[in-house]
Scaffold this motif. Structure first.
Motif, PDB file in Angstrom:
ATOM      1  N   ASP A  90      -1.476   4.927  -2.584  1.00  0.00           N
ATOM      2  CA  ASP A  90      -1.728   5.636  -3.842  1.00  0.00           C
ATOM      3  C   ASP A  90      -2.700   6.791  -3.622  1.00  0.00           C
ATOM      4  O   ASP A  90      -2.494   7.897  -4.123  1.00  0.00           O
ATOM      5  N   ALA A 112      -1.040   9.643  -1.945  1.00  0.00           N
ATOM      6  CA  ALA A 112      -0.207  10.399  -2.886  1.00  0.00           C
ATOM      7  C   ALA A 112      -1.063  11.330  -3.748  1.00  0.00           C
ATOM      8  O   ALA A 112      -0.677  12.480  -4.004  1.00  0.00           O
ATOM      9  N   VAL A 113      -2.226  10.865  -4.197  1.00  0.00           N
ATOM     10  CA  VAL A 113      -3.126  11.698  -4.998  1.00  0.00           C
ATOM     11  C   VAL A 113      -3.611  12.882  -4.171  1.00  0.00           C
ATOM     12  O   VAL A 113      -3.594  14.033  -4.636  1.00  0.00           O
ATOM     13  N   LEU A 167       2.456   8.504 -10.395  1.00  0.00           N
ATOM     14  CA  LEU A 167       1.935   7.465  -9.515  1.00  0.00           C
ATOM     15  C   LEU A 167       2.244   6.128 -10.185  1.00  0.00           C
ATOM     16  O   LEU A 167       1.716   5.848 -11.268  1.00  0.00           O
TER      17      LEU A 167
END
Length: 141
Positions: free
Chosen positions: A75, A78-79, A110
């Motif tokens: 996660d 991805a951010v 997300l």
């Protein structure tokens, strides 16, 4: 409480990050919100900040009481990758690059989280309505 810093490598570059568990009030309930802060240019580089609203919903108890959502390394990756594509400059000296709801929520995806501005102030969409809508969209309701 001790703050735990983690490290993540993307394309040979080290990023340091931390995630703080918080909560945010909506019109009908409270919700778990994770403040994610990331650095990629050392202590003096521009920090990335994203307030991630958990989309946990559909229990008989308050989401704040039973929610255990927390971003994984995937996660966080991805951010970071999203922020780098949309203007974050970690090597810039000082300041914070916020992934603001009003600017990024329509494009940023997300699983399990939404961007929110409610940790910084009252602006931004109502967390209860946003979480209920996200939950309904992913659970066919």
């Amino acid at each position: 409480m001790r703050i735990r810093l983690r490290r993540l490598w993307i394309d040979g570059r080290a990023f340091t990050w931390r995630a703080e568990i918080r909560q945010v009030r909506g019109d009908a309930d409270c919700h778990r919100c994770i403040r994610l802060r990331t650095w990629g240019g050392g202590k003096t580089g521009q920090a990335l900040q994203a307030d991630l609203l958990s989309t946990t919903w559909g229990t008989r108890w308050s989401p704040c009481a039973v929610d255990d959502a927390y971003p994984t390394s995937a996660d966080v990756r991805a951010v970071i990758e999203y922020a780098l594509r949309h203007g974050w400059q970690p090597e810039r000296r000082g300041g914070t690059y916020p992934l603001a709801e009003r600017e990024h929520a329509s494009r940023f995806r997300l699983p399990g989280f939404l961007l929110t501005d409610r940790l910084r102030g009252p602006e931004g969409g109502d967390p209860t309505r946003r979480v209920a809508s996200a939950w309904a969209a992913t659970n066919g309701g």
